[in-house]
Write a protein that holds these residues in place. Structure first.
Motif, PDB file in Angstrom:
ATOM      1  N   ASN A 166       0.815  -1.213   0.000  1.00  0.00           N
ATOM      2  CA  ASN A 166       0.000   0.000   0.000  1.00  0.00           C
ATOM      3  C   ASN A 166       0.848   1.262   0.000  1.00  0.00           C
ATOM      4  N   SER A 167       1.958   1.238   0.718  1.00  0.00           N
ATOM      5  CA  SER A 167       2.830   2.415   0.765  1.00  0.00           C
ATOM      6  C   SER A 167       3.492   2.686  -0.582  1.00  0.00           C
ATOM      7  N   ALA A 168       3.523   1.656  -1.440  1.00  0.00           N
ATOM      8  CA  ALA A 168       4.077   1.814  -2.790  1.00  0.00           C
ATOM      9  C   ALA A 168       2.990   2.157  -3.801  1.00  0.00           C
ATOM     10  N   GLY A 169       1.775   2.412  -3.300  1.00  0.00           N
ATOM     11  CA  GLY A 169       0.686   2.794  -4.194  1.00  0.00           C
ATOM     12  C   GLY A 169       0.012   1.636  -4.884  1.00  0.00           C
ATOM     13  N   LEU A 170       0.109   0.436  -4.295  1.00  0.00           N
ATOM     14  CA  LEU A 170      -0.507  -0.750  -4.879  1.00  0.00           C
ATOM     15  C   LEU A 170      -1.457  -1.395  -3.879  1.00  0.00           C
ATOM     16  N   VAL A 171      -2.425  -2.129  -4.393  1.00  0.00           N
ATOM     17  CA  VAL A 171      -3.349  -2.875  -3.547  1.00  0.00           C
ATOM     18  C   VAL A 171      -3.493  -4.280  -4.114  1.00  0.00           C
ATOM     19  N   LEU A 192      -4.100  -7.503  -8.515  1.00  0.00           N
ATOM     20  CA  LEU A 192      -3.164  -6.467  -8.094  1.00  0.00           C
ATOM     21  C   LEU A 192      -3.491  -5.223  -8.902  1.00  0.00           C
ATOM     22  N   ALA A 193      -3.539  -4.077  -8.229  1.00  0.00           N
ATOM     23  CA  ALA A 193      -3.917  -2.842  -8.924  1.00  0.00           C
ATOM     24  C   ALA A 193      -3.247  -1.644  -8.269  1.00  0.00           C
ATOM     25  N   GLU A 194      -3.340  -0.526  -8.954  1.00  0.00           N
ATOM     26  CA  GLU A 194      -2.900   0.734  -8.364  1.00  0.00           C
ATOM     27  C   GLU A 194      -3.923   1.161  -7.307  1.00  0.00           C
ATOM     28  N   LEU A 195      -3.437   1.621  -6.177  1.00  0.00           N
ATOM     29  CA  LEU A 195      -4.301   2.022  -5.071  1.00  0.00           C
ATOM     30  C   LEU A 195      -4.714   3.478  -5.239  1.00  0.00           C
ATOM     31  N   GLU A 196      -6.026   3.718  -5.276  1.00  0.00           N
ATOM     32  CA  GLU A 196      -6.536   5.077  -5.458  1.00  0.00           C
ATOM     33  C   GLU A 196      -6.932   5.751  -4.150  1.00  0.00           C
TER      34      GLU A 196
END
Length: 347
Positions: A100-105, A120-124
Motif C-alpha cells: 500500500n505504501s508503494a501505491g498498490l493494492v 493487483l492494482a494501483e491504489l486510489e
C-alpha cells in the motif's frame, strides 16, 4: 511503469491463471466465451468502445487454454516482496502492509463456490469505516477472468474501479439491445453515450463507485447486525440452492436499508437512484415489492419519502429475518433449506 514490480505482477498473474484453469469449467459455454472476450479486451488494452476482432480472440483463446492445461495441477506460488521474504499468496494483510505504501493494492480471497480470486492494482483511495478498511483500486495490473467490482475479505473491502467500469459497459450494451423505458434506460439517459462513450463511462463510473462504496459500508453494518463470521459460515456450508440466493438477497437488502438507500437519497443524484433500481436483482425485487413500488412513486412524482420510509422499516425487518434464518440453520444445518426459504418468502 511498475518495472520494479515486474516479477511480482508476473507471479500474481500466474496464480490468476491457475485459478482460471481450475474453475473455467464452472461457467456455461456462453458465459465462458463472453468472459474470455472481456478478459482478452483487458489483457490487450482494447478500449471498451472499440471493436474486438473475433478471429484474434479465437487464436488467443486457444493459446490461453494451452497455458491453463500446463498449470492446472500447479500450486499457487508465494509472493516475494522486497525486504520481507516470501509470503503465502492469501496473506492479504501482510502483503498489503508492504504494497500500500508503494501505491498498490492486492487481494486474494474466495468467491462463489470457493473460487480463488486474485488481483493487483494501483491504489486510489483508502477509507476507514468502523473496524473495516475499504481500498479503492484503479488500474489493474494482474487479475482473473472473474473480476467482481467489490469483494469483502475479512476486515478489508476491495472496490475495483476498472471492473465497475466494465460492468457498466455491459449494462449499457445490454440495454441498447432492448431500448426499454426502464430504470436502467433512465439512468443511462443522464450520460451522453452517443457523443463520447469513454467520457460517458468515466462520468458514470465516478458516480457509481460512490454507490458501490455506500453498499460495501452497508455490508459492513449488515455483518455487524447479523454476526458476520456466523453468516459467512452458513453461506459456505449451504449447497447451491434457492435458499442461498434468498439469504444473499436478504443481506443485500439489509445493507441497502442501513446505508445505500439513505446515502443515495442524501446525494440526490437521480441517475444513481435509477441505476440502483435498474441493477436490483430479481430476488431482491421479489422479496421487496414495496421498495420497487416506492421507486415507481419517486419516478412519477419526485417524492422520495416512500423510499426513505422503506429503508427505515427495512433496517429492523431484514435484520430480524436474517437472524431468524441463521438461528434455524445453526439448529438444523443443511436440513433447514426448505424452512429458510419459507421463512424468507413470508418476510
Amino acid at each position: 511503469m511498475h518495472t520494479q514490480h515486474h516479477d511480482l505482477i508476473q507471479t500474481i498473474q500466474r496464480n490468476c491463471h491457475i485459478a482460471d484453469a481450475r474453475h473455467a469449467g464452472d461457467y456455461t459455454l456462453c458465459v465462458y466465451l463472453l468472459k474470455m472476450r472481456e478478459f482478452y479486451r483487458w489483457e490487450k488494452g482494447i478500449r471498451l468502445s472499440d471493436v474486438v476482432i473475433s478471429d484474434d480472440v479465437g487464436e488467443w483463446l486457444t493459446q490461453r487454454e494451452a497455458v491453463w492445461d500446463a498449470l492446472d495441477e500447479q500450486d499457487y506460488a508465494p509472493l516475494s516482496l522486497n525486504g520481507s521474504g516470501e509470503h503465502d499468496p492469501f496473506a492479504n494483510e501482510t502483503i498489503n502492509a508492504a504494497l500500500n505504501s508503494a501505491g498498490l493494492v492486492y487481494s486474494a480471497g474466495y468467491g462463489r463456490r470457493c473460487r480463488p480470486l486474485f488481483f493487483l492494482a494501483e491504489l486510489e483511495q483508502v477509507i476507514e469505516q468502523d473496524d473495516y478498511t475499504l481500498l479503492v483500486a484503479g488500474r489493474e495490473l494482474a487479475r482473473d477472468v472473474e473480476a467482481p467490482p467489490a469483494m469483502n475479505q475479512g476486515k478489508h473491502v476491495f472496490i475495483r474501479r476498472e471492473s465497475l467500469r466494465r460492468m457498466l459497459w455491459e449494462k449499457v450494451d445490454e440495454w441498447r439491445w432492448s431500448g426499454l423505458d426502464n430504470p436502467m434506460g433512465r439512468a443511462l439517459a443522464h450520460y451522453d453515450f452517443d457523443a463520447d462513450v469513454e467520457a460517458a463511462l468515466d462520468a458514470m463510473a465516478a458516480a457509481e463507485i460512490q454507490t458501490v462504496i455506500a453498499h460495501e459500508i452497508g455490508e459492513v453494518k449488515a455483518g455487524q447486525a447479523l454476526g458476520d463470521a456466523e453468516w459467512q459460515t452458513m453461506l459456505f456450508a449451504l449447497p447451491p440452492s434457492h435458499a442461498d440466493i434468498m439469504l444473499r438477497a436478504v443481506r443485500d437488502l439489509l445493507a441497502d436499508c442501513l446505508h445505500t438507500l439513505p446515502e443515495l437519497l442524501a446525494r440526490g443524484n437521480a441517475a444513481s437512484i435509477h441505476f440502483y433500481f435498474g441493477n436490483l436483482s430479481a430476488m431482491r425485487k421479489k422479496l421487496a415489492p414495496q421498495l420497487v413500488a416506492a421507486y415507481q412513486h419517486w419516478h412519477e412524482t419526485g417524492d422520495a419519502e416512500k423510499i426513505a420510509a422503506y429503508a427505515e422499516w427495512g433496517r429492523e425487518h431484514w435484520a430480524t429475518v436474517g437472524r431468524k434464518a441463521l438461528a434455524v440453520f445453526q439448529t438444523k444445518g443443511g436440513a433447514a433449506l426448505a424452512e429458510i426459504e419459507a421463512m424468507v418468502s413470508c418476510g
